[in-house]
Design a protein around this motif. Structure first.
Motif, PDB file in Angstrom:
ATOM      1  N   SER A  21      23.601 -11.439  18.338  1.00  0.00           N
ATOM      2  CA  SER A  21      24.973 -10.996  18.610  1.00  0.00           C
ATOM      3  C   SER A  21      25.353  -9.713  17.890  1.00  0.00           C
ATOM      4  O   SER A  21      26.489  -9.253  18.008  1.00  0.00           O
ATOM      5  CB  SER A  21      25.966 -12.104  18.211  1.00  0.00           C
ATOM      6  OG  SER A  21      25.966 -12.290  16.803  1.00  0.00           O
ATOM      7  N   VAL A  22      24.413  -9.126  17.135  1.00  0.00           N
ATOM      8  CA  VAL A  22      24.720  -7.890  16.409  1.00  0.00           C
ATOM      9  C   VAL A  22      24.017  -6.717  17.084  1.00  0.00           C
ATOM     10  O   VAL A  22      23.112  -6.892  17.901  1.00  0.00           O
ATOM     11  CB  VAL A  22      24.317  -7.994  14.925  1.00  0.00           C
ATOM     12  CG1 VAL A  22      25.082  -9.113  14.244  1.00  0.00           C
ATOM     13  CG2 VAL A  22      22.812  -8.187  14.767  1.00  0.00           C
ATOM     14  N   ASN A  23      24.429  -5.518  16.719  1.00  0.00           N
ATOM     15  CA  ASN A  23      23.967  -4.302  17.388  1.00  0.00           C
ATOM     16  C   ASN A  23      22.936  -3.573  16.511  1.00  0.00           C
ATOM     17  O   ASN A  23      23.242  -3.128  15.411  1.00  0.00           O
ATOM     18  CB  ASN A  23      25.165  -3.384  17.655  1.00  0.00           C
ATOM     19  CG  ASN A  23      24.798  -2.171  18.478  1.00  0.00           C
ATOM     20  OD1 ASN A  23      23.643  -1.782  18.569  1.00  0.00           O
ATOM     21  ND2 ASN A  23      25.800  -1.555  19.088  1.00  0.00           N
ATOM     22  N   TYR A  24      21.731  -3.466  17.017  1.00  0.00           N
ATOM     23  CA  TYR A  24      20.641  -2.820  16.275  1.00  0.00           C
ATOM     24  C   TYR A  24      20.382  -1.385  16.758  1.00  0.00           C
ATOM     25  O   TYR A  24      19.381  -0.778  16.362  1.00  0.00           O
ATOM     26  CB  TYR A  24      19.333  -3.602  16.451  1.00  0.00           C
ATOM     27  CG  TYR A  24      19.361  -5.051  16.034  1.00  0.00           C
ATOM     28  CD1 TYR A  24      18.895  -5.447  14.777  1.00  0.00           C
ATOM     29  CD2 TYR A  24      19.812  -6.043  16.900  1.00  0.00           C
ATOM     30  CE1 TYR A  24      18.889  -6.781  14.401  1.00  0.00           C
ATOM     31  CE2 TYR A  24      19.811  -7.378  16.528  1.00  0.00           C
ATOM     32  CZ  TYR A  24      19.351  -7.745  15.280  1.00  0.00           C
ATOM     33  OH  TYR A  24      19.349  -9.074  14.916  1.00  0.00           O
ATOM     34  N   LYS A  25      21.230  -0.855  17.612  1.00  0.00           N
ATOM     35  CA  LYS A  25      20.901   0.410  18.282  1.00  0.00           C
ATOM     36  C   LYS A  25      21.042   1.644  17.405  1.00  0.00           C
ATOM     37  O   LYS A  25      20.415   2.666  17.660  1.00  0.00           O
ATOM     38  CB  LYS A  25      21.750   0.551  19.546  1.00  0.00           C
ATOM     39  CG  LYS A  25      21.387  -0.476  20.613  1.00  0.00           C
ATOM     40  CD  LYS A  25      22.170  -0.270  21.894  1.00  0.00           C
ATOM     41  CE  LYS A  25      21.755  -1.265  22.967  1.00  0.00           C
ATOM     42  NZ  LYS A  25      22.487  -1.064  24.238  1.00  0.00           N
ATOM     43  N   GLY A  26      21.868   1.559  16.366  1.00  0.00           N
ATOM     44  CA  GLY A  26      21.988   2.680  15.438  1.00  0.00           C
ATOM     45  C   GLY A  26      20.978   2.551  14.311  1.00  0.00           C
ATOM     46  O   GLY A  26      20.116   1.669  14.322  1.00  0.00           O
ATOM     47  N   PRO A  27      21.052   3.444  13.314  1.00  0.00           N
ATOM     48  CA  PRO A  27      20.168   3.325  12.152  1.00  0.00           C
ATOM     49  C   PRO A  27      20.305   1.938  11.518  1.00  0.00           C
ATOM     50  O   PRO A  27      21.412   1.525  11.161  1.00  0.00           O
ATOM     51  CB  PRO A  27      20.682   4.422  11.211  1.00  0.00           C
ATOM     52  CG  PRO A  27      21.327   5.423  12.120  1.00  0.00           C
ATOM     53  CD  PRO A  27      21.954   4.611  13.222  1.00  0.00           C
ATOM     54  N   THR A  28      19.207   1.224  11.424  1.00  0.00           N
ATOM     55  CA  THR A  28      19.260  -0.206  11.091  1.00  0.00           C
ATOM     56  C   THR A  28      18.174  -0.583  10.095  1.00  0.00           C
ATOM     57  O   THR A  28      17.041  -0.119  10.189  1.00  0.00           O
ATOM     58  CB  THR A  28      19.063  -1.054  12.363  1.00  0.00           C
ATOM     59  OG1 THR A  28      20.135  -0.793  13.265  1.00  0.00           O
ATOM     60  CG2 THR A  28      19.044  -2.537  12.040  1.00  0.00           C
ATOM     61  N   ALA A  29      18.540  -1.452   9.147  1.00  0.00           N
ATOM     62  CA  ALA A  29      17.565  -2.094   8.270  1.00  0.00           C
ATOM     63  C   ALA A  29      17.730  -3.597   8.383  1.00  0.00           C
ATOM     64  O   ALA A  29      18.835  -4.124   8.196  1.00  0.00           O
ATOM     65  CB  ALA A  29      17.759  -1.648   6.830  1.00  0.00           C
ATOM     66  N   VAL A  30      16.651  -4.271   8.717  1.00  0.00           N
ATOM     67  CA  VAL A  30      16.610  -5.732   8.722  1.00  0.00           C
ATOM     68  C   VAL A  30      15.994  -6.163   7.395  1.00  0.00           C
ATOM     69  O   VAL A  30      14.902  -5.704   7.028  1.00  0.00           O
ATOM     70  CB  VAL A  30      15.776  -6.261   9.897  1.00  0.00           C
ATOM     71  CG1 VAL A  30      15.477  -7.743   9.731  1.00  0.00           C
ATOM     72  CG2 VAL A  30      16.507  -6.012  11.206  1.00  0.00           C
ATOM     73  N   VAL A  31      16.701  -7.028   6.668  1.00  0.00           N
ATOM     74  CA  VAL A  31      16.292  -7.386   5.310  1.00  0.00           C
ATOM     75  C   VAL A  31      15.969  -8.874   5.241  1.00  0.00           C
ATOM     76  O   VAL A  31      16.785  -9.712   5.630  1.00  0.00           O
ATOM     77  CB  VAL A  31      17.410  -7.054   4.294  1.00  0.00           C
ATOM     78  CG1 VAL A  31      16.895  -7.224   2.869  1.00  0.00           C
ATOM     79  CG2 VAL A  31      17.940  -5.636   4.509  1.00  0.00           C
ATOM     80  N   VAL A  32      14.770  -9.185   4.747  1.00  0.00           N
ATOM     81  CA  VAL A  32      14.345 -10.588   4.620  1.00  0.00           C
ATOM     82  C   VAL A  32      13.948 -10.866   3.180  1.00  0.00           C
ATOM     83  O   VAL A  32      13.465  -9.980   2.464  1.00  0.00           O
ATOM     84  CB  VAL A  32      13.174 -10.910   5.568  1.00  0.00           C
ATOM     85  CG1 VAL A  32      13.599 -10.792   7.021  1.00  0.00           C
ATOM     86  CG2 VAL A  32      11.966 -10.024   5.299  1.00  0.00           C
ATOM     87  N   GLY A  33      14.166 -12.106   2.766  1.00  0.00           N
ATOM     88  CA  GLY A  33      13.789 -12.527   1.421  1.00  0.00           C
ATOM     89  C   GLY A  33      12.653 -13.524   1.456  1.00  0.00           C
ATOM     90  O   GLY A  33      12.000 -13.721   2.484  1.00  0.00           O
ATOM     91  N   THR A  34      12.423 -14.177   0.337  1.00  0.00           N
ATOM     92  CA  THR A  34      11.351 -15.162   0.274  1.00  0.00           C
ATOM     93  C   THR A  34      11.811 -16.475   0.895  1.00  0.00           C
ATOM     94  O   THR A  34      13.004 -16.774   0.959  1.00  0.00           O
ATOM     95  CB  THR A  34      10.917 -15.423  -1.170  1.00  0.00           C
ATOM     96  OG1 THR A  34      12.006 -16.012  -1.892  1.00  0.00           O
ATOM     97  CG2 THR A  34      10.512 -14.131  -1.857  1.00  0.00           C
ATOM     98  N   GLU A  35      10.844 -17.271   1.321  1.00  0.00           N
ATOM     99  CA  GLU A  35      11.174 -18.573   1.899  1.00  0.00           C
ATOM    100  C   GLU A  35      11.770 -19.506   0.847  1.00  0.00           C
ATOM    101  O   GLU A  35      12.612 -20.347   1.156  1.00  0.00           O
ATOM    102  CB  GLU A  35       9.917 -19.191   2.512  1.00  0.00           C
ATOM    103  CG  GLU A  35       9.374 -18.410   3.697  1.00  0.00           C
ATOM    104  CD  GLU A  35       7.922 -18.746   3.981  1.00  0.00           C
ATOM    105  OE1 GLU A  35       7.611 -19.941   4.073  1.00  0.00           O
ATOM    106  OE2 GLU A  35       7.108 -17.806   4.089  1.00  0.00           O
ATOM    107  N   ALA A  36      11.356 -19.350  -0.399  1.00  0.00           N
ATOM    108  CA  ALA A  36      11.799 -20.259  -1.454  1.00  0.00           C
ATOM    109  C   ALA A  36      13.226 -19.982  -1.907  1.00  0.00           C
ATOM    110  O   ALA A  36      14.033 -20.908  -2.061  1.00  0.00           O
ATOM    111  CB  ALA A  36      10.854 -20.163  -2.651  1.00  0.00           C
ATOM    112  N   THR A  37      13.575 -18.707  -2.099  1.00  0.00           N
ATOM    113  CA  THR A  37      14.880 -18.385  -2.701  1.00  0.00           C
ATOM    114  C   THR A  37      15.758 -17.505  -1.837  1.00  0.00           C
ATOM    115  O   THR A  37      16.926 -17.294  -2.162  1.00  0.00           O
ATOM    116  CB  THR A  37      14.675 -17.683  -4.056  1.00  0.00           C
ATOM    117  OG1 THR A  37      13.939 -16.466  -3.851  1.00  0.00           O
ATOM    118  CG2 THR A  37      13.900 -18.577  -5.016  1.00  0.00           C
TER     119      THR A  37
END
Length: 252
Positions: A191-207
Motif C-alpha cells: 500500500s506504499v509508494n516505492y516509485k521515488g527515491p526509496t530505501a527498504v530497511v530490514v533487521g535481524t529475525e531475532a530482534t
C-alpha cells in the motif's frame, strides 16, 4: 592463503581476501577489483584456457597448485581449479557512487549470518538495485561464506557499510523515503509508494530493527502473515518487499 581464508583479522591486516571460482573472479575483475595472486590447478584446468578472458596485467603472480594443495584451499569442488588472492575495496559511504537519481536501495541492519548476507546480495542483484547498505556490520564482508553464498553478487552491486546513524543521514541527503520492515505502526507493504527515491530497511529475525531506524522511518511496512509465526527469513522478506517496489516502478 589459509590464514586469509579462515581469519578476518588477517584479511583486514593485509587488505586481501580469497576468491574461488571463474564466475566470481570474472565478476570481481569487471567491478574493478585488483588481483594480487592467481592460483590454478592444471590438473583441473589449463591456464591458457582463460588467460585472455581474465585479462591479467604483468604484475599478477601466477601459481600452479597441485591437486592436493588445491583441495586443501578450496571450499567447494565446483570452483574449476581457480583460486585468487584479491585486494579488497573500501565500502565507506563517501566512496559510494549512485548513478541513478531515483535510487532504490536495500538496507540491512546488523546482519550476522553469512548465508543471509549472501542471499540479500543475490536478491539485490536480481532486482538490479542501486546499492546495498549494511548498518552496524557484525560480519566481515569478505568472509568466504558471504562470497560463496552471494555467488559473486558481492562484486556486482554497490555495497556500503557504516553505522545506522551515518546511513540514515546518507539516505536523507539523497531524499530517500525510508520504509522500515516492522510489526508496529505498520502499513501493508503493497500500500506504499516505492516509485521515488526509496530505501527498504530490514533487521535481524531475532530482534528486528533498532529504535533509531523506527524513529526515523517515513513509514513502517509489514508483510501480512497467515501462519503460526510472525516473521520470515530476512532475505525472503527483503525479496518480497524489493520486488513489490520493482513491480510499481515498472508500471507504465
Amino acid at each position: 592463503m589459509l590464514l586469509l581464508k579462515e581469519k578476518s583479522r588477517e584479511r583486514r591486516k593485509t587488505g586481501l581476501f580469497i576468491l574461488e571460482g571463474r564466475r566470481e573472479l570474472t565478476l570481481a575483475i569487471k567491478a574493478g577489483y585488483a588481483v594480487d595472486t592467481f592460483c590454478y590447478c592444471d590438473a583441473l584446468i589449463a591456464f591458457d584456457s582463460f588467460e585472455d578472458e581474465l585479462k591479467f596485467d604483468g604484475t599478477v603472480q601466477h601459481i600452479n597448485l597441485s591437486l592436493e594443495v588445491y583441495k586443501k584451499l578450496a571450499y567447494r569442488d565446483t570452483t574449476e581449479g581457480v583460486i585468487a588472492m584479491v585486494k579488497s575495496k573500501s565500502h565507506e559511504l563517501s566512496e559510494l557512487a549512485l548513478k541513478n537519481e531515483n535510487p532504490f536501495i536495500l538496507v540491512a541492519e546488523a546482519p550476522e549470518k553469512p548465508g543471509n548476507i549472501g542471499a540479500l546480495l543475490r536478491t539485490a542483484d536480481a532486482a538490479n538495485l542501486d546499492a546495498v547498505l549494511i548498518a552496524n556490520p557484525k560480519t566481515d564482508l569478505y568472509n568466504p561464506n558471504i562470497i560463496r553464498s552471494s555467488v559473486g553478487c558481492l562484486f556486482s552491486r554497490n555495497v556500503g557499510m557504516a553505522s545506522t546513524t551515518e546511513i540514515i543521514q546518507f539516505l536523507k541527503d539523497k531524499n530517500c523515503t525510508l520504509y522500515c520492515a516492522a510489526l508496529s505502526a505498520s502499513k501493508n507493504y503493497t500500500s506504499v509508494n516505492y516509485k521515488g527515491p526509496t530505501a527498504v530497511v530490514v533487521g535481524t529475525e531475532a530482534t528486528g530493527l533498532s529504535q533509531e531506524w523506527l524513529s526515523n522511518a517515513d513509514q513502517n511496512i509489514i508483510i501480512p502473515m497467515e501462519g503460526a509465526i510472525d516473521s520470515m527469513n530476512v532475505s525472503v522478506s527483503a525479496g518480497i518487499l524489493i520486488f513489490e517496489g520493482k513491480r510499481q516502478r515498472n508500471e507504465k
